[in-house]
Design a protein around this motif. Sequence first.
Motif, PDB file in Angstrom:
ATOM      1  N   ASP A 206       0.828  -1.207   0.000  1.00  0.00           N
ATOM      2  CA  ASP A 206       0.000   0.000   0.000  1.00  0.00           C
ATOM      3  C   ASP A 206       0.861   1.256   0.000  1.00  0.00           C
ATOM      4  OD1 ASP A 206      -2.045  -1.781   0.180  1.00  0.00           O
ATOM      5  OD2 ASP A 206      -2.788  -1.124   2.135  1.00  0.00           O
ATOM      6  N   ARG A 423      -5.999   3.218   0.592  1.00  0.00           N
ATOM      7  CA  ARG A 423      -6.455   3.324  -0.793  1.00  0.00           C
ATOM      8  C   ARG A 423      -5.688   4.361  -1.607  1.00  0.00           C
ATOM      9  NH1 ARG A 423     -12.879   3.665   0.819  1.00  0.00           N
ATOM     10  NH2 ARG A 423     -13.173   1.466   1.408  1.00  0.00           N
ATOM     11  N   HIS A 424      -5.273   5.456  -0.970  1.00  0.00           N
ATOM     12  CA  HIS A 424      -4.702   6.564  -1.731  1.00  0.00           C
ATOM     13  C   HIS A 424      -3.478   7.133  -1.025  1.00  0.00           C
ATOM     14  CE1 HIS A 424      -8.433   6.495  -4.012  1.00  0.00           C
ATOM     15  NE2 HIS A 424      -9.122   6.660  -2.901  1.00  0.00           N
TER      16      HIS A 424
END
Length: 549
Positions: A206, A423-424
């Motif tokens: 991630d 996620r980002h």
Amino acid sequence: MTREAMEYDVVIVGAGPSGLAAAIRLKQLAAAASREVSVCILEKGSEVGAHILSGAVIDPRALAELIPGWQAQGAPLATAVTEDRFLYLTERNAFRIPTVLMPPLMRNHGNYIASLGDVCRWLGTKAESLGVEIYPGFAATEVLEENGVVKGVATGDMGIAKDGAHKPEYQPGMELHARYTLFAEGTRGSLSQELMRRFALRDGVDPQKYGIGLKELWQVEPAQHHPGLVIHSEGWPLDDRTGGGSFVYHYGDNLVAVGFVVHLDYENPHLSPYGEFQRFKLHPAIRATFEGGKRLMYGARAISEGGLQSVPKLVFPGGALIGCAAGFVNLPRIKGSHNAMKTGMLAAEAAFAAVSEDRAHDELAAYDLAWRRSWVYEDLHKVRNVKPGLRFGTVAGTLHGGVHMWLNDLGLGGLVPWTMRHRHADHDSLKPAAEMPKIEYPKVDNAITFDRLSSVFLSNTHHAEDQPVHLQLRDPAIPVGVNLRTYDGPEARYCPAGVYEFVTEGAAARLQINAQNCVHCKTCDIKDPRQNIHWVPPEGGGGPEYRGM
């Protein structure tokens, strides 16, 4: 001009907790085996500890493994934690969360309040007494690679003028060759970022998540001092969608370390982490601590917050990432030095075994395996869903994380076998300024709250005046054409040192970079929405000179 070269078995970039622990462990192993292993540490700060900034409540677990009996050897950890307080703040009130409701992992019994910089200075003396060569004031600026193998690093040239010309005191950089090079640069290290790209170390993991931590050191009135008291808070002045919180630690000679962390995935470009920190100190439950006191020091530093999901592959041919260069901070505990030290020790053990077998420049696979079997992995695994759960908001996310931590502490972690994802990246989170409310910050009173420039003065920051700007713009048109137009120039607010300033000349605006103010926090390198700002090391020895931080 040809650079001179020095040869070592192991070169370590960075004299923080992980780098110093690695060096000490290498020398300990060498002494036990009656063999010689040459070890060198490069440190970009003017001295060991000059660039070290942390809260810090220190978990001594790794230190006890590295130096048994550290208490009797003068380690500067004198104030044991005696009381934890956890607060949720609204604008006018403070609600104390009973300690019994807090997961055991979040309690600080057995930990110590200290200056991590002073701890590093002490570790530096231990390393040098074992024969480690430490070179402060020399920034590693280049990875030496040959045929896909890291062979060492080079230091930056000294005496380069802003226009690139050589000044009379010019000195070319030095090459340091090693069988293995350990990168202990701390959060968002410039060479570590380069290595992650070169060797695809982040493939399959991630994005790293970050926060900015701002800290002041105060000497308070004796009546306001409670040695061993540790206070953490969430809530005001941040809204529920903006993650962060505070710390207030009482220790030493009427000393209080106060700090504020803002998670860098915030959405509102009008937000100023520095402004939020100053406003926090005005809260009725906080202000009295500092009334009549004296502010001694100020600093800021980015913090890695991604945890387990964001740890990259740690090894590559010829070297490894250790400590916060890889991101081993336990976010809910606001602690990383214990994990940094342990990973440095594990990498040292793998490097020593390789050197003993007369190997060089291969991957230290034993290190990558060892950390996954260590208590560092366990420490991060327990809290892996805390940070991603904050997407539900501060209140709901904290309750969600607390349940997960309680289940782990009760041995019921199997009930939550899943791992939530990040996620980002943080630079993707800003929304256009027109869509977000403006934030008005109170005028500073120069008693409890202060402006940024007076704060930078207390950080003892200095850089050679005539040197190339170390904050580089990949595209000079983006600050005005994108950042100012769309986001109202957020770099003028997210920088905690007043480095970035939009100046209007006639009808045109331009970005002015006051690089001499830079405290090396790396926030600009992280938060710029187009990743247009590239932080590179300035001339060695530049930057802050923290004392007691």
